[in-house]
Scaffold this motif. Sequence first.
Motif, PDB file in Angstrom:
ATOM      1  N   GLN A   1       0.796  -1.225   0.000  1.00 39.66           N
ATOM      2  CA  GLN A   1       0.000   0.000   0.000  1.00 39.66           C
ATOM      3  C   GLN A   1       0.831   1.279   0.000  1.00 39.66           C
ATOM      4  O   GLN A   1       0.404   2.297  -0.553  1.00 39.66           O
ATOM      5  CB  GLN A   1      -0.952  -0.006   1.197  1.00 39.66           C
ATOM      6  CG  GLN A   1      -1.968  -1.134   1.162  1.00 39.66           C
ATOM      7  CD  GLN A   1      -3.103  -0.924   2.142  1.00 39.66           C
ATOM      8  OE1 GLN A   1      -3.374   0.177   2.592  1.00 39.66           O
ATOM      9  NE2 GLN A   1      -3.790  -2.008   2.477  1.00 39.66           N
ATOM     10  N   LEU A   2       1.997   1.249   0.627  1.00 38.26           N
ATOM     11  CA  LEU A   2       2.800   2.463   0.735  1.00 38.26           C
ATOM     12  C   LEU A   2       3.977   2.476  -0.219  1.00 38.26           C
ATOM     13  O   LEU A   2       4.511   3.537  -0.540  1.00 38.26           O
ATOM     14  CB  LEU A   2       3.293   2.632   2.176  1.00 38.26           C
ATOM     15  CG  LEU A   2       2.196   2.649   3.251  1.00 38.26           C
ATOM     16  CD1 LEU A   2       2.813   2.785   4.637  1.00 38.26           C
ATOM     17  CD2 LEU A   2       1.209   3.775   2.987  1.00 38.26           C
ATOM     18  N   GLY A   3       4.415   1.285  -0.660  1.00 40.78           N
ATOM     19  CA  GLY A   3       5.493   1.199  -1.626  1.00 40.78           C
ATOM     20  C   GLY A   3       6.854   0.983  -0.998  1.00 40.78           C
ATOM     21  O   GLY A   3       7.063   1.181   0.202  1.00 40.78           O
ATOM     22  N   ILE A   4       7.811   0.564  -1.829  1.00 43.90           N
ATOM     23  CA  ILE A   4       9.139   0.193  -1.350  1.00 43.90           C
ATOM     24  C   ILE A   4       9.891   1.383  -0.772  1.00 43.90           C
ATOM     25  O   ILE A   4      10.629   1.245   0.213  1.00 43.90           O
ATOM     26  CB  ILE A   4       9.954  -0.475  -2.488  1.00 43.90           C
ATOM     27  CG1 ILE A   4      11.327  -0.949  -1.960  1.00 43.90           C
ATOM     28  CG2 ILE A   4      10.101   0.455  -3.673  1.00 43.90           C
ATOM     29  CD1 ILE A   4      11.253  -1.973  -0.872  1.00 43.90           C
ATOM     30  N   ASP A   5       9.723   2.577  -1.348  1.00 43.76           N
ATOM     31  CA  ASP A   5      10.458   3.736  -0.840  1.00 43.76           C
ATOM     32  C   ASP A   5      10.016   4.092   0.574  1.00 43.76           C
ATOM     33  O   ASP A   5      10.858   4.407   1.433  1.00 43.76           O
ATOM     34  CB  ASP A   5      10.276   4.932  -1.773  1.00 43.76           C
ATOM     35  CG  ASP A   5      10.970   4.748  -3.120  1.00 43.76           C
ATOM     36  OD1 ASP A   5      11.923   3.942  -3.176  1.00 43.76           O
ATOM     37  OD2 ASP A   5      10.557   5.399  -4.087  1.00 43.76           O
ATOM     38  N   ALA A   6       8.718   4.047   0.838  1.00 43.24           N
ATOM     39  CA  ALA A   6       8.211   4.347   2.187  1.00 43.24           C
ATOM     40  C   ALA A   6       8.654   3.268   3.173  1.00 43.24           C
ATOM     41  O   ALA A   6       9.024   3.580   4.319  1.00 43.24           O
ATOM     42  CB  ALA A   6       6.693   4.455   2.163  1.00 43.24           C
ATOM     43  N   LEU A   7       8.631   2.010   2.740  1.00 44.48           N
ATOM     44  CA  LEU A   7       9.084   0.926   3.611  1.00 44.48           C
ATOM     45  C   LEU A   7      10.558   1.093   3.947  1.00 44.48           C
ATOM     46  O   LEU A   7      10.969   0.958   5.110  1.00 44.48           O
ATOM     47  CB  LEU A   7       8.846  -0.416   2.915  1.00 44.48           C
ATOM     48  CG  LEU A   7       9.415  -1.654   3.614  1.00 44.48           C
ATOM     49  CD1 LEU A   7       8.729  -1.870   4.951  1.00 44.48           C
ATOM     50  CD2 LEU A   7       9.271  -2.891   2.744  1.00 44.48           C
TER      51      LEU A   7
END
Length: 345
Positions: free
Chosen positions: A320-326
Amino acid sequence: MARHDASELAHRLGREAEAVCKHYLSNGHRAGRYWVVGNAQNSPGRSMFVRLTGPESGKGAAGKYTDAATGEHGDLLDIIRESCGLVDFKDVAEEARSFLSLPRHEPDPAPKPRSGTAPTGSPEAARRLFAMAQPISRTVVETHLRKRAITALHDTGSLRFHPRCYYRPEGGGPTETWPAMIAAVTDLGGIQTGAHRTWLLPDGSEKAPVETPRRAMGNLLGHGVRFGMAQDVLAAGEGIETVLSARSGLPNMPMLAALSAAHLAAILFPTTLRRLYIVRDSDPAGDGARDSLVERARSVGIEAVVLSSMLGDFNEDLRQLGIDALRAALRVQVAPEDVDRFLAA
């Protein structure tokens, strides 16, 4: 076996539950309304309870068993399968029919596993299942993981694909076959002690529409599904997808999936381990595992660091938030000296 055939055999065996137990679980004994034994392979012990009385089907049915040590449960057909070391359910049905024709007053000694077979649920059976499967590259397993936004699939030799893995409904009924992800559970020395199965739809879009799409077998306590070999640093969590999602942001960090909260709390530590990252699940069971693992680690001088997801779990973060946010969320949680060492650029 047809559904009717399996149900009828299970009902008939249930009417003779004590005789079935005396025959196949001869190392056990009756205790009130139950037959008590070590496990479905007829080992001595007291962790498995087989109900001797009750209705023919449904909750509390005669012949249903629960193994308190492993959480496994099933019926008398499962006991026949496991105690005899059978794999093909046609053979299970034939054995059940043979037993039902025996006189009740002189049950035969418990049969020994056939040569070349391994008791179902045993570490040897887990090793054979894993050996029968194939690498996940360009299979339904890879499709399923990529649909979950998991693309960091390096060092995933512990995962394999089985195109037609048996699924036995817990409440009885015909055996089904579904594609499955097979994960090897290994000890600190890399020896396989068990396996974990995740049944999938043929297109890999979701898990198979069965009651329990995830099941483990073999010896799990203290062990796990490993991605990379740990030395001084290790990250450990419960589920395979949760751990692989965290690994998407920490691609160089060795990780382990313990498969449940209880098993996470009991993982064994490498003697070289100095820092343990705990990939936390946001639920009461996950909180309990976290607290227990933190206490165990610190008691032997291992630094314990909890990694918390922003949403329900790390796979939800990834999807839901994407790899960059993770990656950004993990960056502020890991120790500064581990950022350059393990975090993606």
